[in-house]
Design an enzyme around this catalytic site. Sequence first.
Site, PDB file in Angstrom:
ATOM      1  CG  HIS A 134     -11.029  43.688  24.571  1.00 24.19           C
ATOM      2  ND1 HIS A 134     -10.740  44.330  25.756  1.00 24.19           N
ATOM      3  CD2 HIS A 134      -9.844  43.197  24.126  1.00 24.19           C
ATOM      4  CE1 HIS A 134      -9.454  44.226  26.012  1.00 24.19           C
ATOM      5  NE2 HIS A 134      -8.884  43.548  25.030  1.00 24.19           N
ATOM      6  CG  HIS A 194      -8.795  39.738  31.992  1.00 18.45           C
ATOM      7  ND1 HIS A 194      -8.343  39.407  30.734  1.00 18.45           N
ATOM      8  CD2 HIS A 194      -8.617  41.079  32.114  1.00 18.45           C
ATOM      9  CE1 HIS A 194      -7.909  40.496  30.118  1.00 18.45           C
ATOM     10  NE2 HIS A 194      -8.057  41.521  30.935  1.00 18.45           N
TER      11      HIS A 194
END
EC number: 3.1.4.11
Length: 762
Positions: free
Chosen positions: A350, A305
């Site tokens: 992100h 992830h």
Amino acid sequence: MASLLQDQLTTDQDLLLMQEGMPMRKVRSKSWKKLRYFRLQNDGMTVWHARQARGSAKPSFSISDVDTIRNGHDSELLRSLAEELPLEQGFTVVFHGRRSNLDLVANSVEEAQMWMRGLQLLVDLVTSMDHQERLDQWLSDWFQRGDKNQDGKMSFQEVQRLLHLMNVEMDQEYAFSLFQAADTSQSGTLEGEEFVQFYKALTKRAEVQELFESFSADGQKLTLLEFLDFLREEQKERDCTSELALELIDHYEPSDSGKLRHVLSMDGFLSYLCSKDGDIFNPACLPIYQDMTQPLNHYFICSSHNTYLVGDQLCGQSSVEGYIRALKRGCRCVEVDVWDGPSGEPVVYHGHTLTSRILFKDVVATVAQYAFQTSDYPVILSLETHCSWEQQQTMARHLTEILGEQLLSTTLDGVLPTQLPSPEELRRRILVKGKKLTLEEDLEYEEEEAEPELEESELALESQFETEPEPQEQNLQSKDKKKKSKPILCPALSSLVIYLKSVSFRSFTHSKEHYHFYEISSFSETKAERLIKEAGNEFVQHNTWQLSRVYPSGLRTDSSNYNPQELWNAGCQMVAMNMQTAGLEMDICDGHFRQNGGCGYVLKPDFLRDIQSSFHPERPISPFKAQTLLIQVISGQQLPKVDKTKEGSIVDPLVKVQIFGVRLDTARQETNYVENNGFNPYWGETLCFRVLVPELAMLRFVVMDYDWKSRNDFIGQYTLPWTCMQQGYRHIHLLSKVGISLRPASIFVYICIQEDLEGDES
């Protein structure tokens, strides 16, 4: 091999110069670049550094912790400083586990090449050492550390200090008697071989000697038949033949006369018990041993992830190093969050956070280089695309041009499939997972279920909206606004999605009626866990024909992890982990994928592959055959100190055994602690577990340092699948918190598995 290392240290020109030492610039960031003096120690196993040429030095790293050496051009950090520091003079020391890389810049190209060649030579030598050679080198290392005045001899005072360093609390009179017995030259000091004899006396394994004598008629040796009896009766190797027993004797018996007479001495017996053949992990499960020709959805797939992050989710650093580490540890699904970047180049980070950014094309180039270094089986690029049409086209171009033939851009053989291809059919291919246009869809697309920052909060809002729907007019306005803000999917990028089309999950019934085998849904951990509780069997059946990906909650801003076992219990194939974060959850993940050659694919049990399966992970019932596990925790060997800065502190170790599987099987037990003995503690305690679904169970052995004032401290652990566990007398070789071997630290156990008789509930 240890002698080969000593030979190289005295003859190899690179190693000789490294032992003299030289200045190099240590680089941590663009603003932190300090001159340090590096020197290879005389043992050839450690590199020390100091601030000044003749200043006090301290250990920098151990050769056994080094994974590989890279040149400066392969360093992301050094490349960013190319205008200031010559790349040709730089190199990177890459470590096992999660330890940060060490970037160094030498004063010349020649010096950099010399260190790179020398370090790689030492890494290759250490990697090829067997158990005895590693032990010899370990002893040599301790001798170097104990010989404080570096005169090649150890006085009794130095030996006493060394015992404390080695975690040994021993009566001074007894220690002196061992010292005198080993001092055959009667010089009042111990040299080379005398120190080895002292160590052997110190580490005499009474529990192994007793076991050896129980099978030996004369107490001196095991004949071929006696050893065969031991292998069959105690080690539960029922199919063991005389030929195999003879092979083991030839391999582990140190004396030539013993090999000729086909007998095993006590030293050979101990060598066998400490080897991979005596390990708790079954050697038959180490290579690729499973059927690799089944559809992809029949496998658990090692998944990462936010692969680009090497820190937390809010301010952490993004780096291609995250992809290198994930791929080299066998990860087969990596995540790429792509956003519009400057100069028309997409960037990876992100989104909507302060994390740093890296170029998408650098990520793709890194994947191309490292995808198949550890495993030949397919790599999945899980794309989260937030880019404009133009930058999506750039993404498609980079994927096509950089990956070349590695990229799967059409169905295999151009044939319309009826099920997903197998890992074997997809060897050395890279697949793109993402949104895909179909004839029924227009160019505006609905994003895959997002990975929100506040998953639980949003779930609470969702449930509120279920009971309090929006007014229709407001709802339509909201949808129009949402539609306008959605990016348009570029056909060039869409066409690269072949077998892994991302779709939003609505319900299991909806998936069955409207979706296809080549479509995949993503679930937050919260949603997946809720579905397992509410519709566990439906989730299992769903995962027999379609892939599922699960990702950590957005609340895990510290990059912490969830327990993947709960999701594997429902057959979820791609349980994405924050691989940069060590801990229990990653121990379970690493232990699970250690089997099958570490290739990143593990075949699911048959009841998780059968579309008619009645299995419910919360309520498992027959036809499962429960098993009872008896573990006798016997002894420990050379356990490391928890706080190495406190010379006089000695650990009080205890062993905790944890089982993870279906909820009813999850359990833990522990031994009592042994006071002041980390060197050779003895427990002799038996723990008992009953497991309903052994096919899904994982075992974790943890050694802790007991502390009556506060929480026990972690010493080491080892985690493995129940199905890969060997019975009998076995050693468990411990790993550190970050997954690095702590050899020769181990615990010695006896394992017995009993299958419940049908209908026996006792």
